[in-house]
Design an enzyme around this catalytic site. Structure first.
Site, PDB file in Angstrom:
ATOM      1  N   ASN A  19      48.280  44.620  35.362  1.00 48.71           N
ATOM      2  CA  ASN A  19      47.836  44.848  36.771  1.00 48.71           C
ATOM      3  C   ASN A  19      47.843  44.980  37.961  1.00 48.71           C
ATOM      4  O   ASN A  19      49.577  45.151  38.447  1.00 48.71           O
ATOM      5  CB  ASN A  19      48.160  43.047  37.794  1.00 48.71           C
ATOM      6  CG  ASN A  19      47.465  42.401  39.029  1.00 48.71           C
ATOM      7  OD1 ASN A  19      47.344  43.323  39.192  1.00 48.71           O
ATOM      8  ND2 ASN A  19      48.463  41.744  39.227  1.00 48.71           N
ATOM      9  N   ARG A  35      42.938  42.857  35.592  1.00 51.17           N
ATOM     10  CA  ARG A  35      43.116  43.060  36.809  1.00 51.17           C
ATOM     11  C   ARG A  35      42.221  42.877  37.884  1.00 51.17           C
ATOM     12  O   ARG A  35      42.387  44.843  37.789  1.00 51.17           O
ATOM     13  CB  ARG A  35      43.518  41.828  37.137  1.00 51.17           C
ATOM     14  CG  ARG A  35      43.199  42.089  38.754  1.00 51.17           C
ATOM     15  CD  ARG A  35      44.785  41.145  39.893  1.00 51.17           C
ATOM     16  NE  ARG A  35      44.358  39.863  41.368  1.00 51.17           N
ATOM     17  CZ  ARG A  35      44.610  40.614  42.250  1.00 51.17           C
ATOM     18  NH1 ARG A  35      46.084  41.768  42.336  1.00 51.17           N
ATOM     19  NH2 ARG A  35      44.902  39.608  42.939  1.00 51.17           N
ATOM     20  N   HIS A  64      41.261  35.588  44.828  1.00 55.93           N
ATOM     21  CA  HIS A  64      41.842  34.264  43.601  1.00 55.93           C
ATOM     22  C   HIS A  64      41.146  33.270  43.165  1.00 55.93           C
ATOM     23  O   HIS A  64      41.194  32.629  42.607  1.00 55.93           O
ATOM     24  CB  HIS A  64      42.642  34.224  44.399  1.00 55.93           C
ATOM     25  CG  HIS A  64      44.034  33.628  45.494  1.00 55.93           C
ATOM     26  ND1 HIS A  64      43.778  33.469  47.138  1.00 55.93           N
ATOM     27  CD2 HIS A  64      44.744  34.709  45.333  1.00 55.93           C
ATOM     28  CE1 HIS A  64      44.787  34.403  47.307  1.00 55.93           C
ATOM     29  NE2 HIS A  64      45.170  35.108  46.763  1.00 55.93           N
ATOM     30  N   ARG A  96      49.083  37.657  57.211  1.00 58.63           N
ATOM     31  CA  ARG A  96      47.637  38.018  57.992  1.00 58.63           C
ATOM     32  C   ARG A  96      47.286  36.188  58.398  1.00 58.63           C
ATOM     33  O   ARG A  96      47.841  34.954  57.941  1.00 58.63           O
ATOM     34  CB  ARG A  96      47.325  37.476  56.296  1.00 58.63           C
ATOM     35  CG  ARG A  96      46.729  38.793  55.708  1.00 58.63           C
ATOM     36  CD  ARG A  96      45.770  38.748  54.787  1.00 58.63           C
ATOM     37  NE  ARG A  96      46.286  39.326  53.620  1.00 58.63           N
ATOM     38  CZ  ARG A  96      46.032  38.956  52.103  1.00 58.63           C
ATOM     39  NH1 ARG A  96      45.661  38.043  51.564  1.00 58.63           N
ATOM     40  NH2 ARG A  96      46.658  39.728  51.052  1.00 58.63           N
ATOM     41  N   GLU A 154      47.080  33.606  36.271  1.00 53.51           N
ATOM     42  CA  GLU A 154      45.808  34.589  35.971  1.00 53.51           C
ATOM     43  C   GLU A 154      45.618  35.396  34.910  1.00 53.51           C
ATOM     44  O   GLU A 154      45.172  35.777  34.268  1.00 53.51           O
ATOM     45  CB  GLU A 154      46.121  35.140  37.130  1.00 53.51           C
ATOM     46  CG  GLU A 154      45.475  34.366  38.448  1.00 53.51           C
ATOM     47  CD  GLU A 154      45.613  34.471  40.020  1.00 53.51           C
ATOM     48  OE1 GLU A 154      45.280  35.390  40.800  1.00 53.51           O
ATOM     49  OE2 GLU A 154      47.227  34.717  40.616  1.00 53.51           O
TER      50      GLU A 154
END
Ligand code: ADP
Length: 398
Positions: free
Chosen positions: A7, A90, A179, A240, A383
């Site tokens: 990743n 990823r 996601h 965010r 993941e």
């Protein structure tokens, strides 16, 4: 079969090596601060963690160091790089081109490059990781697993913005969602834990981490998700802002005489839980501050849970009902408070939290925390496992 999962971020590379027989993690770690002062590798095998401080100039150097420690006589998990059968990467943005994981070819690399305007911060870093891995492990099959792919099943009425149609046609401005790997994993895991086929279920998944998004999964397919053109839309997050009247950024820009990058920074880095509380972007800090009576921390928590609740209602409506609600990621897996507040008052739609079970479901535990008609579940996301599984499946069929 042994799979290396990578990743790659702009200044970090996270890695895991999995033995697919038994789906066991042999070793894992992270290279941090690539190209910066203080770069280092943190490597873990079993309970032992090792920190190596070394100058790491670029992604190529990072992969070289990772391979060095994966094959280390004392700390390693394999004898030599040849033992790695394939590499899974990823990749954040696959645009409209990729609705599933793919074997990486020169053409795929070109397509990932074409998606850079859609993910200017992430895709270049993902590509750097792919190119470095190809350089250090020549000839190994590699697979790209996209964050956006799972959401490519969203229907147009869910992914379109009500903007002039040409913006979609010419600039691909639409909702993509992110996601996806996590939403796919936890929704499938929920179905398998319940012993029901995913095709029969209406599931809402809530991935609540530093970044956070929810997804409506109907019959195993994503039909809506809270993140949009970028990961800024939807729930509000660590730093965010989430959903916002689009006139607000324009007003901020005009009134404060900010440049577009400065507005971008304000919305992405200075907003969210950090912005509202003025304390921290970390849920643990906010829960602690709220307990001590800090009003803004309490407000931040209430806003957070309220937003999750609103989307539960919205997605139940979108799917015409709800069977399962899944909480995952750092906050979803570990915060009984946020789970309880998000579900408060939803008894009318069959959501009823069992307070005792909810309190106990933390730190990697998996199970049901409800006593009503809708099964509310906590499922730790994984993941890396999805990336490894997809890689093994694609490579096995070569
Ligand atoms: P990332 O998106 O970076 O992978 P994570 O999934 O690790 O993030 O989630 C990080 C968030 O999880 C942080 O807000 C952190 O405060 C929160 N978190 C972790 N442990 C707990 C806990 N015990 N209680 C509440 N929040 C927690």
């Amino acid at each position: 079969m042994k799979i290396l999962v990578l990743n790659s971020g702009s200044s970090s590379v996270k890695y895991q090596v999995l033995d697919m027989e038994g789906e066991q993690v042999l070793a894992r770690g992270i290279v941090e601060r690539i190209g910066l002062a203080g770069s280092r590798l943190k490597h873990r095998k079993g309970d032992r963690e090792l920190v190596v401080e070394e100058e790491i100039k670029n992604h190529s150097g990072a992969i070289e160091l990772i391979l060095k420690y994966l094959t280390h006589p004392e700390h390693g998990a394999i004898k030599n790089p040849e033992e790695i059968d394939a590499v899974g990467h990823r990749v954040v943005h696959g645009g409209e081109k990729f609705s599933g994981s793919v074997l990486i070819t020169d053409e795929v690399i070109e397509s990932i490059r074409e998606c850079i305007p859609l993910a200017p911060l992430h895709n270049p870093a993902n590509l750097a990781g792919i190119l470095a891995a190809r350089e250090k492990l020549p000839g190994k099959p590699m697979v790209a697993v996209f964050d956006t792919a799972f959401h490519q099943t969203m229907p147009p009425h869910s992914y379109m913005y009500a903007l002039p149609y040409d913006l979609y046609r010419e600039r691909k401005i639409r909702r993509y969602g992110f996601h996806g790997t996590s939403h796919r994993y936890v929704s499938q895991r929920a179905a398998s834990l319940l012993g029901t086929s995913k095709e029969k279920l209406k599931i809402i998944t809530a991935h609540l981490g530093n970044g956070a998004s929810m997804c409506a999964v109907l019959g195993g397919k994503s039909v809506d998700t809270t993140m949009g053109y970028t990961p800024l839309e939807g729930l509000y997050m660590g730093t965010r802002c989430g959903d916002l009247d689009p006139a607000v950024p324009l007003a901020i820009q005009n009134q404060m005489k900010l440049t577009p990058p400065e507005v971008d920074h304000l919305l992405n880095k200075r907003s969210g839980m950090l912005g509202v509380s003025g304390i921290s972007s970390d849920m643990r800090d906010l829960e602690e501050a709220a307990e001590k009576g800090n009003q803004r921390a309490t407000l931040a928590l209430k806003m957070y849970a309220y937003k999750v609740k609103k989307y539960i209602g919205a997605y139940a409506a979108a799917m015409g009902g709800l069977d399962v609600l899944v909480f995952t990621a750092g906050i979803g897996e570990n915060s009984p408070l946020i789970r309880e507040w998000s579900c408060e008052g939803l008894e009318f739609m069959g959501i009823e939290i069992d307070t005792e079970k909810n309190r106990e479901m933390v730190r990697g535990r998996e199970g049901i925390i409800s006593k009503g008609k809708v099964k509310v579940m906590v499922i730790p996301t994984n993941e890396e496992l999805v990336i490894a599984r997809d890689t093994a499946e694609i490579v096995s069929s070569l």
